[in-house]
Each structure stands twice: as structure tokens, then as C-alpha cells.
Motif scaffolding. Structure first.
Motif, PDB file in Angstrom:
ATOM      1  N   PRO A  20       0.811  -1.230   0.000  1.00 46.55           N
ATOM      2  CA  PRO A  20       0.000   0.000   0.000  1.00 46.55           C
ATOM      3  C   PRO A  20       0.842   1.277   0.000  1.00 46.55           C
ATOM      4  O   PRO A  20       0.564   2.219  -0.754  1.00 46.55           O
ATOM      5  N   ALA A  21       1.892   1.315   0.835  1.00 44.96           N
ATOM      6  CA  ALA A  21       2.750   2.507   0.890  1.00 44.96           C
ATOM      7  C   ALA A  21       3.516   2.688  -0.411  1.00 44.96           C
ATOM      8  O   ALA A  21       3.689   3.813  -0.910  1.00 44.96           O
ATOM      9  N   PHE A  23       2.591   1.627  -3.442  1.00 45.68           N
ATOM     10  CA  PHE A  23       1.627   2.034  -4.464  1.00 45.68           C
ATOM     11  C   PHE A  23       1.290   3.512  -4.308  1.00 45.68           C
ATOM     12  O   PHE A  23       1.207   4.267  -5.283  1.00 45.68           O
ATOM     13  N   ALA A  24       1.111   3.946  -3.080  1.00 44.45           N
ATOM     14  CA  ALA A  24       0.796   5.354  -2.827  1.00 44.45           C
ATOM     15  C   ALA A  24       1.941   6.262  -3.287  1.00 44.45           C
ATOM     16  O   ALA A  24       1.709   7.356  -3.819  1.00 44.45           O
ATOM     17  N   ASP A  25       3.172   5.803  -3.106  1.00 40.74           N
ATOM     18  CA  ASP A  25       4.318   6.590  -3.537  1.00 40.74           C
ATOM     19  C   ASP A  25       4.334   6.719  -5.063  1.00 40.74           C
ATOM     20  O   ASP A  25       4.588   7.799  -5.607  1.00 40.74           O
ATOM     21  N   ARG A  27       1.787   6.599  -7.021  1.00 41.62           N
ATOM     22  CA  ARG A  27       0.652   7.430  -7.426  1.00 41.62           C
ATOM     23  C   ARG A  27       0.828   8.900  -7.045  1.00 41.62           C
ATOM     24  O   ARG A  27       0.048   9.743  -7.470  1.00 41.62           O
ATOM     25  N   GLY A  29       0.315  10.578  -4.310  1.00 39.83           N
ATOM     26  CA  GLY A  29      -0.756  11.195  -3.534  1.00 39.83           C
ATOM     27  C   GLY A  29      -2.124  11.078  -4.164  1.00 39.83           C
ATOM     28  O   GLY A  29      -3.131  11.412  -3.527  1.00 39.83           O
ATOM     29  N   ARG A  30      -2.207  10.629  -5.416  1.00 43.81           N
ATOM     30  CA  ARG A  30      -3.511  10.430  -6.042  1.00 43.81           C
ATOM     31  C   ARG A  30      -4.184   9.208  -5.423  1.00 43.81           C
ATOM     32  O   ARG A  30      -3.515   8.264  -5.004  1.00 43.81           O
ATOM     33  N   PRO A  31      -5.506   9.208  -5.349  1.00 44.05           N
ATOM     34  CA  PRO A  31      -6.224   8.099  -4.700  1.00 44.05           C
ATOM     35  C   PRO A  31      -5.910   6.752  -5.355  1.00 44.05           C
ATOM     36  O   PRO A  31      -5.732   6.665  -6.579  1.00 44.05           O
ATOM     37  N   VAL A  32      -5.809   5.734  -4.531  1.00 43.54           N
ATOM     38  CA  VAL A  32      -5.538   4.380  -5.006  1.00 43.54           C
ATOM     39  C   VAL A  32      -6.708   3.488  -4.607  1.00 43.54           C
ATOM     40  O   VAL A  32      -7.081   3.434  -3.431  1.00 43.54           O
ATOM     41  N   VAL A  37      -4.779  -2.168  -5.050  1.00 41.52           N
ATOM     42  CA  VAL A  37      -3.753  -2.534  -4.067  1.00 41.52           C
ATOM     43  C   VAL A  37      -3.768  -4.036  -3.830  1.00 41.52           C
ATOM     44  O   VAL A  37      -2.721  -4.694  -3.787  1.00 41.52           O
ATOM     45  N   HIS A  78      11.080   4.952  -5.969  1.00 42.54           N
ATOM     46  CA  HIS A  78       9.843   4.781  -5.211  1.00 42.54           C
ATOM     47  C   HIS A  78      10.003   3.941  -3.949  1.00 42.54           C
ATOM     48  O   HIS A  78       9.006   3.472  -3.389  1.00 42.54           O
TER      49      HIS A  78
END
Length: 292
Positions: A20-21, A23-25, A27, A29-32, A37, A78
Motif C-alpha cells: 500500500p505505501a 503504491f501510494a508513492d 501514485r 498522492g492520487r487516490p488508489v 492494491v 519509489h
């Protein structure tokens, strides 16, 4: 001048819990979506729980440092250690010239451009930067890959990571460089039966560069081809895009079509590849790299 190399790679989560962390990196800050995930996490589980990319990148770093006899620091786009951390270490240890090298041969402003921006921001003018933007036609790299496919009786499919199609409108050279690499390798290996396909496109709701590898397998099957060798020229190490997209998803598609599918061995820390990277650093630097 005292030279150091900042070697850069994409980075990968160390275990499924990190996905999750990670994937968030990616993106930014865009919603995931939670489903996305979970899908990515499941892919990591299917390849054994984690990608070997970080470990391989460290082996590449250590081998390149031995080959060049100058400090080489690894930085991930990332994941950790970050590109900024690598740059800071280089400065702390006295470097006043930094050679930036991404472990990806083909330039795109969307990919390699991002590495450069991170490194430039981290150095903040404190050292001269020599950034190697592309090495898609670097002869030792081409010769090594040509040796990987030379003599095969299979149809060779060269592949690389897809990017959004909109990059072409900006004149981005990514696709052209990939096709040039493929042609040069095929010429050196005297391969007549070959094609190019993209892989690993993300579901972002916009068109991505194609054809996709799975579509190419269908096309080749329709044309009567039954033996295929995948050569992922856009990647230089085993990681998710190799172990999942080709070794699992690609092979499952091939089995469905009754195709024989194999792929070349990844470059990883092959001594010839490390020597190719060392030659690249030495050629691109304004003067021969030495531990002054």
C-alpha cells in the motif's frame, strides 16, 4: 575532482505489507483503489512474496563500484534508499562530481526525466552533475543481448514497459529508442523473425502504448507461430514485470494458445553487463572516471 556515481532503480516493496505505501508513492498522492492494491499485493504473493529487485540492484551497485574503483551509491525512485539519500551520501563523502545513471536504457520524460529531477533537487548545485539520459544504443549492452538471442529458432518478441500513449504527442523518443534497440540487436544476432510488444500497462483509463505482449502472442498464434522467445530489452533485472508479466501471465496465455514460450536470462549482475555499465560511465563523463 572527486567523482561518485549515483545508480538509480525503480525500487520495490520488501514484503506484501509494504505494497500500500509503495503504491501510494508511485501514485504521488492520487487516490488508489483498494482493489488495485489487493491485485498488486496478490501478484507479489504469486512471485514468492517480494520482488528480488532491491537485492539485485545492490549487487549491481557493489559490482559497478568494484569495476570503476569509485564510490557508487544506490537510490530508488519509489522505495528506500531514496535517490536523495544516495546523493547526500555522495556529497558527505566528498564528491564534487556526480555521474547519474538509471538502470533503464531508454529515455522518456515521464520515466528517466523523473529520476533526473529527483537527483538534481537532491544535489542542489553542490556538485557537478553528469546525467546519462539514454544508453539504448550502447554497444556492449547490445552485444550482450544479441548473444542472449543468437541462434534461436524461435520468433523473438522484444518487450519493454508500456507508457501512456500521450507521450508521443510531445515528441517523446521512448518508443523510437526501443524499436532502434530491437533492430540493432536483431541485426547483430542475425535474427529475421522478430517483433516488438509492450507490457505491464496500468489501468489508468487512458490509452497506453501497444501492442501488448498478450495481444502479440495472439497475433503470432494466428499467423501460425508456435515457438516464441521473449527478450525484455527495456528491463535489466528480474522483478515483478519479469516474474509476473512474463513468467506467469505470459506463460499462462501461451499455454492457453498452445504456444511454446521462453524468455532470455535477465542481465542482473552478469559481469559483462557490469563492465558495459562501467564503460558507459567512463565514456559519458567529461574525463576518465578515477578515484581522485
Amino acid at each position: 575532482m572527486k567523482t561518485a556515481v549515483v545508480l538509480m532503480a525503480y525500487g520495490s516493496p520488501l514484503n506484501p505489507e509494504d505494497v500500500p505505501a509503495y503504491f501510494a508513492d508511485i501514485r504521488g498522492g492520487r487516490p488508489v483503489r483498494p482493489e488495485a492494491v489487493e491485485e498488486l499485493t496478490e501478484r507479489y504473493r504469486r512471485i514468492g512474496g517480494a520482488s528480488p529487485l532491491n537485492e539485485i540492484s545492490e549487487r549491481q551497485r557493489a559490482a559497478l563500484e568494484r569495476e570503476l574503483n569509485v564510490p557508487v551509491y544506490i537510490g530508488m525512485k519509489h522505495w528506500t534508499p531514496r535517490i536523495a539519500e544516495a546523493a547526500e551520501l555522495a556529497i558527505e563523502h566528498g564528491a564534487d562530481r556526480v555521474v547519474g545513471l538509471v538502470l533503464a536504457p531508454h529515455f522518456s520524460g515521464m520515466s528517466i526525466g523523473g529520476y533526473r529531477r529527483q537527483l538534481e533537487e537532491a544535489l542542489a548545485g553542490r556538485a557537478e552533475l553528469i546525467f546519462i539520459e539514454s544508453w539504448h544504443d550502447h554497444m556492449p549492452y547490445l552485444e550482450l543481448l544479441a548473444d542472449r538471442v543468437r541462434g534461436t529458432d524461435a520468433h523473438v518478441v522484444f518487450t519493454a514497459h508500456s507508457l501512456p500513449e500521450r507521450i508521443l504527442a510531445d515528441g517523446d523518443p521512448y518508443r523510437d529508442q526501443l524499436l532502434e534497440t530491437s533492430r540493432l540487436i536483431a541485426d547483430r544476432a542475425q535474427i529475421d523473425k522478430w517483433s516488438f510488444a509492450f507490457q505491464s500497462a496500468s489501468a489508468t483509463g487512458e490509452p497506453w502504448l501497444g501492442p501488448d505482449l498478450l495481444e502479440e502472442l495472439e497475433r503470432l498464434n494466428d499467423d501460425g507461430t508456435k515457438k516464441i522467445l521473449v527478450a525484455p530489452v527495456g528491463f535489466v533485472a528480474d522483478h515483478l514485470e519479469i516474474l509476473w508479466d512474463i513468467d506467469i501471465e505470459g506463460r499462462e496465455k501461451a499455454a492457453e494458445l498452445d504456444l511454446e514460450l521462453d524468455r532470455i536470462e535477465s542481465l542482473n549482475d552478469d559481469p559483462r553487463f557490469i563492465r558495459a555499465l562501467a564503460a558507459l560511465v567512463q565514456q559519458q563523463a567529461a574525463q576518465p572516471v578515477s578515484a581522485q
